[in-house]
Motif scaffolding. Structure first.
Motif, mmCIF file in Angstrom:
data_model
loop_
_atom_site.group_PDB
_atom_site.id
_atom_site.type_symbol
_atom_site.label_atom_id
_atom_site.label_comp_id
_atom_site.label_asym_id
_atom_site.label_seq_id
_atom_site.Cartn_x
_atom_site.Cartn_y
_atom_site.Cartn_z
ATOM 1 N N GLN A 71 0.019 53.938 -58.168
ATOM 2 C CA GLN A 71 0.388 53.104 -58.644
ATOM 3 C C GLN A 71 1.196 53.400 -59.590
ATOM 4 O O GLN A 71 2.299 52.258 -60.345
ATOM 5 N N GLN A 72 1.976 54.728 -60.351
ATOM 6 C CA GLN A 72 2.901 54.621 -61.116
ATOM 7 C C GLN A 72 4.103 54.710 -59.712
ATOM 8 O O GLN A 72 4.869 54.339 -60.352
ATOM 9 N N ILE A 73 3.730 55.262 -58.706
ATOM 10 C CA ILE A 73 4.905 55.291 -57.758
ATOM 11 C C ILE A 73 5.437 53.226 -58.076
ATOM 12 O O ILE A 73 6.311 52.689 -57.865
ATOM 13 N N LEU A 74 4.692 52.264 -57.522
ATOM 14 C CA LEU A 74 4.699 50.868 -57.562
ATOM 15 C C LEU A 74 4.680 50.334 -58.515
ATOM 16 O O LEU A 74 6.529 49.636 -59.088
ATOM 17 N N ASP A 75 5.112 50.807 -60.520
ATOM 18 C CA ASP A 75 5.567 50.608 -61.568
ATOM 19 C C ASP A 75 6.812 51.576 -61.524
ATOM 20 O O ASP A 75 7.607 51.435 -62.636
ATOM 21 N N LEU A 113 -6.252 68.017 -49.755
ATOM 22 C CA LEU A 113 -4.961 66.313 -49.759
ATOM 23 C C LEU A 113 -3.590 66.754 -49.132
ATOM 24 O O LEU A 113 -2.839 65.495 -48.534
ATOM 25 N N GLN A 114 -2.977 67.346 -49.098
ATOM 26 C CA GLN A 114 -2.308 68.111 -47.561
ATOM 27 C C GLN A 114 -2.386 67.442 -46.879
ATOM 28 O O GLN A 114 -1.625 67.284 -45.579
ATOM 29 N N HIS A 115 -3.790 67.448 -46.407
ATOM 30 C CA HIS A 115 -4.258 67.924 -44.581
ATOM 31 C C HIS A 115 -3.605 65.549 -44.410
ATOM 32 O O HIS A 115 -3.047 66.268 -43.489
ATOM 33 N N TYR A 116 -4.221 65.252 -45.237
ATOM 34 C CA TYR A 116 -3.906 63.349 -44.420
ATOM 35 C C TYR A 116 -3.277 62.883 -45.913
ATOM 36 O O TYR A 116 -2.617 61.604 -45.262
ATOM 37 N N PHE A 117 -3.161 62.818 -47.025
ATOM 38 C CA PHE A 117 -3.076 62.092 -48.017
ATOM 39 C C PHE A 117 -1.505 62.336 -48.300
ATOM 40 O O PHE A 117 -0.713 61.629 -48.941
ATOM 41 N N ILE A 118 -0.951 63.712 -48.544
ATOM 42 C CA ILE A 118 0.380 64.247 -49.250
ATOM 43 C C ILE A 118 1.614 65.148 -48.666
ATOM 44 O O ILE A 118 0.333 65.827 -47.771
ATOM 45 N N ARG A 119 2.649 64.881 -48.517
ATOM 46 C CA ARG A 119 3.043 66.029 -47.612
ATOM 47 C C ARG A 119 4.265 66.912 -48.193
ATOM 48 O O ARG A 119 5.153 65.367 -49.480
ATOM 49 N N TYR A 120 4.496 68.058 -48.493
ATOM 50 C CA TYR A 120 5.255 68.816 -49.446
ATOM 51 C C TYR A 120 6.767 68.586 -49.235
ATOM 52 O O TYR A 120 6.756 69.415 -48.006
ATOM 53 N N ASP A 121 8.001 68.266 -49.741
ATOM 54 C CA ASP A 121 9.103 68.952 -49.438
ATOM 55 C C ASP A 121 9.935 69.707 -50.446
ATOM 56 O O ASP A 121 9.976 69.697 -51.301
ATOM 57 N N TYR A 149 -1.407 57.566 -43.961
ATOM 58 C CA TYR A 149 -2.463 57.740 -44.175
ATOM 59 C C TYR A 149 -3.302 57.746 -46.010
ATOM 60 O O TYR A 149 -3.816 56.396 -46.250
ATOM 61 N N GLY A 150 -2.193 58.255 -46.765
ATOM 62 C CA GLY A 150 -2.004 58.137 -48.399
ATOM 63 C C GLY A 150 -2.286 56.706 -48.926
ATOM 64 O O GLY A 150 -2.861 55.903 -49.310
ATOM 65 N N CYS A 151 -0.429 56.286 -48.082
ATOM 66 C CA CYS A 151 -0.664 55.298 -48.475
ATOM 67 C C CYS A 151 -1.426 53.889 -47.923
ATOM 68 O O CYS A 151 -1.806 52.498 -48.782
ATOM 69 N N GLU A 152 -1.820 53.746 -46.952
ATOM 70 C CA GLU A 152 -2.739 53.135 -46.101
ATOM 71 C C GLU A 152 -4.160 52.836 -47.022
ATOM 72 O O GLU A 152 -4.716 51.851 -47.528
ATOM 73 N N PHE A 153 -4.540 53.873 -47.814
ATOM 74 C CA PHE A 153 -5.723 54.121 -48.534
ATOM 75 C C PHE A 153 -5.616 53.347 -49.514
ATOM 76 O O PHE A 153 -6.434 52.657 -50.069
ATOM 77 N N CYS A 154 -4.465 53.404 -49.997
ATOM 78 C CA CYS A 154 -4.147 52.865 -51.242
ATOM 79 C C CYS A 154 -4.282 51.225 -51.279
ATOM 80 O O CYS A 154 -4.505 49.920 -51.986
ATOM 81 N N LYS A 155 -3.369 51.219 -50.208
ATOM 82 C CA LYS A 155 -2.733 49.477 -50.249
ATOM 83 C C LYS A 155 -4.143 48.787 -49.051
ATOM 84 O O LYS A 155 -3.784 47.235 -49.336
ATOM 85 N N ARG A 156 -5.035 49.408 -48.223
ATOM 86 C CA ARG A 156 -5.580 48.435 -48.372
ATOM 87 C C ARG A 156 -6.807 48.179 -49.489
ATOM 88 O O ARG A 156 -7.546 46.894 -48.448
#
Length: 452
Positions: free
Chosen positions: A36-40, A83-91, A102-109
């Motif tokens: 939601q913070q990203i959307l805002d 969470l780094q397995h499926y939800f987030i990635r570190y740059d 998967y993290g985006c689809e988890f929230c979007k769906r």
């Protein structure tokens, strides 16, 4: 590993796969908060720091509002690692995190499901586009791409619209039950009125969605034509799966209508039962008000009843109009006697009429036989096409068009008595026999009864 050898349940049950895909409530809410913070627009370029993840986890912790709450940094580091397995990635270059697919689809769906957006116009455009692309599929490889990429991409959106209507019904039923628990007649009546209007809207939306899905019938017909020339078993199975999905969509739409048919009369009856004592109370209060505040005044030696404000005056007595009655003498213009006709029996005409009646009876008997055959076939399969029965009745009875039309008329007139549901298509089917004839396609389904 291909689709046939992949065991979904076995893989999900391995080690810690389930917890990594479906985290605990507070972790899932933290993921939703970051999304939601990203959307805002709070996180630039959709990236966030590890401290932001810690903040989200701390906000969603069950004891966050307790005065002795302490931030569990060590535990949060373990959660971030999971969470780094499926939800987030570190740059590493930017030293920031961002969502994996998967993290985006988890929230979007979840967002799309809760928002409940109803878009029959967009669904109609999707179905039209799918049909257009399917018509252009001239090879098996192109058809396979259409099945795997285009159709599978939009399948969730097509199903989501029906899920939305069902959620609306479930929510309305839940509100009815909650209203009855409150025991407040006024609030119940207001809620029932609102819910009844909502049911009318749901029925209207269901009809709009049915119209939007009309192109799916054309897609099903095109797939049936293409399936005849397919030799690949895997591709044939995929085509059959799409046909089953389309049939399921039509069945679900029919089930929504059936639920509304059962629920709406009960809501209206409940509304009437609750409204009756309230109506009686209001009438009683009105009569008490009239008796208490009405007065009798003398006007020109006549006593006149004066009703209280704001009750309008009502005229109880009206002068009856007087009409002049003119008597009509029956013998003034006597009618002339009419000659009595005698009829002689014509045996030849009588024989012809009897023969026509006998042929009509035999024809009705044949129609009953065809109707019984349709009924018998519907016990073996949930849906049949009426077209083959129409043309078979025509061709097997010396091109007797009257008999075939009688059969169609009886199906249309008596389908509800047999427990059938009729669906019509814009497509036409032509007779393969000697007589050139076309009729509109019609499907017959056996109604499914569902307990509410």
């Amino acid at each position: 590993m291909n689709e046939t050898s992949f065991d979904f349940f076995k893989e999900l049950n391995k080690e810690n796969h389930y917890n990594l895909l479906f985290p605990k409530r507070e972790v899932g809410l933290a993921i939703a908060w970051l999304y939601q913070q990203i959307l805002d627009g709070a996180f630039r370029d959709g990236t966030f720091k590890e401290s932001d993840i810690h903040e989200a986890l701390d906000k969603m912790h069950p004891g966050a509002k307790e005065p002795d709450h302490r931030k569990q940094t060590d535990h949060f580091n373990i959660v971030v690692s999971d969470l780094q397995h499926y939800f987030i990635r570190y740059d590493e270059d930017r030293q920031a995190y961002f969502f994996k697919e998967y993290g985006c689809e988890f929230c979007k769906r979840a967002s799309e499901t809760l928002y409940g957006n109803f878009e029959p116009t967009r669904i109609e455009k999707i179905c039209t586009e799918l049909k257009k692309d399917l018509e252009a599929c001239d090879t098996e490889s192109v058809l396979k791409d259409w099945l795997d990429i285009k159709f599978n991409t939009f399948k969730p959106q097509l199903r989501h619209q029906i899920d939305y209507l069902e959620r609306q019904i479930d929510q309305s039923v839940h509100e009815i039950r909650q209203s009855q628990i409150k025991k407040d007649d006024t609030s119940i009546l207001e809620n029932l009125k609102e819910i009844s209007e909502r049911f009318d809207l749901i029925r209207k939306q269901n009809k709009e969605l049915n119209a939007a899905f009309r192109e799916l019938d054309h897609i099903k017909q095109l797939l049936e034509q293409k399936a005849i020339r397919i030799d690949d078993k895997e591709l044939s199975d995929k085509v059959f799966s799409v046909q089953q999905f389309i049939q399921e969509m039509k069945k679900l739409l029919s089930m929504v209508d059936q639920r509304l048919d059962r629920i709406q009369p009960k809501v209206k009856q409940l509304f009437t039962n609750l409204n009756k004592p309230l109506f009686n109370t209001r009438i009683e209060n009105f009569l008490v008000y009239l008796l208490e505040y009405s007065t009798v005044e003398t006007v020109h030696s006549k006593k006149v009843l004066q009703l209280p404000d704001p009750v309008p005056e009502w005229i109880f007595y009206r002068q009856k109009p007087k009409f002049t009655i003119v008597e009509r003498k029956k013998d003034l213009f006597p009618s002339t006697a009419k000659r009595k006709h005698t009829y002689t029996e014509n045996k030849e005409n009588k024989k012809k009429v009897y023969q026509r009646s006998r042929e009509r009876f035999q024809q009705q008997n044949k129609v009953d036989i065809w109707l019984n055959q349709i009924k018998k076939d519907l016990q073996q399969t949930p849906e049949i096409s009426f077209t083959p029965y129409f043309f078979k009745a025509l061709n097997e009875n010396d091109q007797n068009l009257e008999l075939a039309i009688d059969l169609a008329y009886r199906v249309l007139q008596e389908h509800s008595l047999y427990g059938w549901q009729l669906y019509f298509d814009e497509g036409m089917t032509e007779n393969q026999g000697n007589k050139p004839l076309q009729i509109r396609k019609m499907l017959i389904q056996k109604k499914q009864h569902e307990a509410v």
